[in-house]
Structure formats: C-alpha cells, structure tokens
Enzyme design. Structure first.
Site, PDB file in Angstrom:
ATOM      1  N   CYS A   1       9.329  -1.013   1.300  1.00  0.00           N
ATOM      2  CA  CYS A   1       8.392  -1.195   0.050  1.00  0.00           C
ATOM      3  C   CYS A   1       9.238  -1.774  -1.205  1.00  0.00           C
ATOM      4  CB  CYS A   1       7.777   0.350  -0.256  1.00  0.00           C
ATOM      5  SG  CYS A   1       8.883   1.474  -0.330  1.00  0.00           S
TER       6      CYS A   1
ATOM      7  N   ASN B   1      -0.076  -2.072  -4.173  1.00  0.00           N
ATOM      8  CA  ASN B   1       0.542  -1.533  -3.125  1.00  0.00           C
ATOM      9  C   ASN B   1       1.277  -2.613  -2.040  1.00  0.00           C
ATOM     10  OD1 ASN B   1       1.958   0.405  -1.548  1.00  0.00           O
ATOM     11  ND2 ASN B   1      -0.082   1.743  -1.621  1.00  0.00           N
TER      12      ASN B   1
END
Length: 448
Positions: free
Chosen positions: A73, A390
C-alpha cells in the site's frame, strides 16, 4: 509491585450467568451475533448517510489501482501521488500507473542488505536479546515508509507499469516472502558466527556479497529482472495523440516525467504519547531499506496542525499520502471509515473507549495502511470528512474511493506527507532538528 492472585470460582461463573440471564435483550443479541457476526450485528446504517461521497474540495485522480494480495500500500499510495500530477501535466489516461513491481523488487533487495547490516551490528548480543529477536521476527516484509520510497527512487528512479508489469508474486507476495525470510534467517546464522569468530572485514563482505547475489537471483525469478532501458509509449486522454519517448532509463524517466525534488516532501506524524513532544523530530532505530540512503524521519505535530497542512496541500491541487489504522471501524464494501460505523460498545454493553495515546501505548492501534487524500469537505472552514483513494481496486467503496470522517481521522490517522512549502517558518525550523531515536518496536516505526 502488586502481588494478587485471583482464580475464577464456579460461584463467580454462576454469578456472571445470572447477570446474563437477567438481561431481557441477551437472547436476541446472542441470536443476532452468532448468526451474523460481530460486525454485521453492530453495523450502524446511519453512517452511510452521514458519510455521503461529496466534497467541497475534490481532485480528479483517475482510476484506482489494486495491490491485490500484497502489502504494498505504501508504494501504491506514494506512486499514486506522483501519477496524479503526471496525468494532468501530460494528459495521460485515467488508468495510467507507475510500476509498483519495479519498486517492490528493489525494496526487497535493499531490505535484505539492510537486514544483514543490522545482523552484524547486533552480532555481539545473544540470539534471544529483544533487538535480535525483533530482527528475526520479520527480516523483511512488504510494508514501508515514505522516506524508504524516496531512498529507492534516489537510487533507482521509477518506470511506468508498461515497462515492468505485475507478476504473480508481486500480486501475491506470501510465497516469495516465506522463502526470502527463510534465506535471510539462514544467512543471519552465518554472519553472526563470522562476526563472533572475529572474521576479517574482507571475509564478511565477500560472504555478504555472495548472499546478495542469491537474493538478486531469487527476486529476479519471482518478479522478473528490473528493466534498465525502455521506451515510454502512450496515447493522450483528450485528443488521443500517440507519443513515444525512446531509450529512457528509470532515472531519466523520473527526472523528465515526475520531476519532484523528493527532499521537499517530509513526514508529519501525530503521536500524542507522553514520550513524544510536539515540535520535535523522531527516527526509529534499525528502520530503513537502503544502507546509506534517506533516513526515516518524522516531525510530530498536533492534530490541528496535521490537518491544516493536509488541507493546504489539497487546496493547492496536490494529493496527500497518509498512513492510518485502516481496520478500525472501517466498512470496506461501502467504503466508510467513521467512528459510528460499528457500535460495538452498545452491542456488548461495555466501555471500549481509549484515547489515541492510550491506544498507541497499549498496542490497540498503530499505522497499518497507506492511502491518498484526494478531497475534503469544509463547512465554515472546518473539515467534516475526507475523500480517500485506496489501492484495493474499484469494487469497494465508490469505484475504489472511500469516505473518512474527520473524527475518524483524529483518532486513527498517524502520518501525512507534506511539501515543505506549506509549513510555517517555525515548523520548518522544527523539521530541521536532529531526530530523537526511538526503539525499533515503537508504534511510529510500524510499516504501512
């Protein structure tokens, strides 16, 4: 030291059972929770209306990316902030991405060498010393920090995803992580023995170089060997014109198409624990990836300053890398991060409240995921909710975008990356301080 022993008696259990049976709602709640699970039984559907996806300040950032079954991420979020500007500047299509796999390869390679460095530095300690045990728990993993990406880019540049696409192992990293960590622990035994036996520096360096050769081969098998030269081809979004830029290197591509001075971008944290003063900078012992590269460094500020800096950057049209504890009170399908998403306290009739500082000190919360702020809703100048890009693909939230309430940000956001030009003069002076070194297991050393 309090020395108390309390063993649970059968009389205690009978008393607890009596209290349970005296609650008229107990059986209904038991049925709801056992059938549907804790989250579904405690979900507050009002949170959907309270966190509708509309914002007074909103950047256009194109399609969301998907890190799949990997812990990348931090790489996705950081490269997303760079591609947002590239998309606007060069009229690139919404699905354009920079190669996360390229950075992933070099991060794991450099982490292996950083691990060897720390193994040798701690070779005089017993294998069950806490620092050695901490090193061996996870020799390397997928997570990272903003400064660690900067260290990689300074050394290796960046490439478009078309130059080094995703592989099975970049999309699902558990297999290569298991084997690589096995290899690194195996190598640690040898390096510690060499150091303890007073081997020469030349012998240790030759052994270490041989180990790194093995790691390079393993990673090349898993991800493909990193590209060194490539052509950048794309068709513009609006007028569909074709462009080809030939014979680029990762360094020349970064300079020409991203063009950031990475030294301008710094990490701001909000850690309201007693051991970390606001206005001071911090680093974490044994945390990094590139030996001799950029140091992980955080400036600790109040939450109000933290948010105002993020708002300044968004108003200027720049998205914001941030780190948070994404699991807490987060509903993935709806794409909501809000304190009222789940009412666990009401469901179980108990008190679960902890301050942000208490949650950090007692292991209840820490940063575990990086995303990108791409918008904010301001009412009378105050933020009420934030738009979040995201990296879990378009099937969650609103085509991959989440809504984060401002109260959730207060409690579960720990880090933002800000261009120094948005800092006050006093904050720049504070950021220039030499960092205080925190222990390796400090919660501000957790990796997104």
């Amino acid at each position: 030291m309090i020395n108390l022993t309390f063993a649970i008696s059968h009389d205690d259990i009978n008393e607890f059972a009596k209290d349970y049976h005296n609650r008229p709602e107990a059986r209904v709640i038991e049925n709801a929770v056992t059938k549907n699970g804790v989250k579904a039984a405690s979900f507050n559907w009002h949170s959907i209306a309270d966190n509708d996806p509309h914002f007074s300040i909103e950047l256009h950032t194109g399609d969301v990316a998907d890190q799949k079954q990997s812990g990348r991420c931090w790489l996705f979020a950081a490269l997303n902030t760079m591609r947002h500007e590239m998309q606007q500047k060069f009229n690139l299509p919404d699905n354009f991405e920079l190669s996360q796999s390229y950075q992933f390869f070099w991060d794991k390679f450099e982490k292996a060498n950083y691990f060897y460095e720390n193994v040798l530095k701690t070779a005089d300690l017993d294998h069950d010393d806490r620092r050695v045990a901490w090193l061996m728990e996870t020799p390397q993993g997928d997570g990272g920090q903003w400064d660690m990406l900067c260290a990689l880019i300074d050394k290796y540049g960046v490439v478009p995803q078309s130059a080094m696409p995703e592989s099975f192992n970049s999309n699902r990293s558990d297999g290569i992580n298991d084997v690589l960590n096995n290899q690194l622990r195996h190598d640690a035994v040898i390096l510690r023995q060499l150091a303890q036996n007073k081997a020469s520096e030349a012998q240790i360096n030759d052994t270490r170089k041989s180990m790194l050769n093995n790691v390079y081969r393993m990673l090349s098998y898993a991800f493909g060997e990193p590209v060194q030269n490539f052509d950048f081809e794309y068709r513009t979004k609006k007028d569909k014109k074709f462009h080809r830029d030939a014979s680029l290197t990762p360094q020349t591509f970064f300079k020409k198409y991203v063009g950031w001075n990475l030294a301008d971008y710094i990490s701001i944290i909000n850690a309201p624990t007693a051991d970390k003063q606001y206005g001071k900078t911090y680093t974490i012992d044994m945390l990094g990836n590139v030996v001799g590269g950029r140091q992980v460094k955080h400036l600790n500020l109040s939450m109000d300053d933290f948010k105002q800096l993020a708002i300044k950057q968004l108003k200027a049209g720049e998205s914001v890398w941030f780190g948070s504890d994404v699991i807490k009170y987060s509903e993935t399908k709806q794409g909501i991060m809000a304190l009222n998403t789940y009412d666990y306290s009401a469901l179980f009739d108990t008190d679960l409240d902890m301050t942000k500082a208490q949650a950090l000190d007692y292991g209840e919360s820490m940063m575990d995921h990086a995303m990108v702020l791409t918008g904010v809703d301001l009412v009378d100048g105050k933020p009420t909710k934030w738009k979040v890009e995201n990296s879990w693909g378009p099937k969650v939230g609103t085509k991959g975008y989440f809504v984060m309430s401002d109260a959730w940000m207060d409690k579960y956001c720990y880090q933002v990356v800000i261009n120094q030009k948005y800092l006050s003069d006093e904050q720049r002076k504070q950021e220039a301080q030499e960092p205080i070194v925190l222990k390796p297991w400090d919660p501000m050393g957790t990796l997104a």
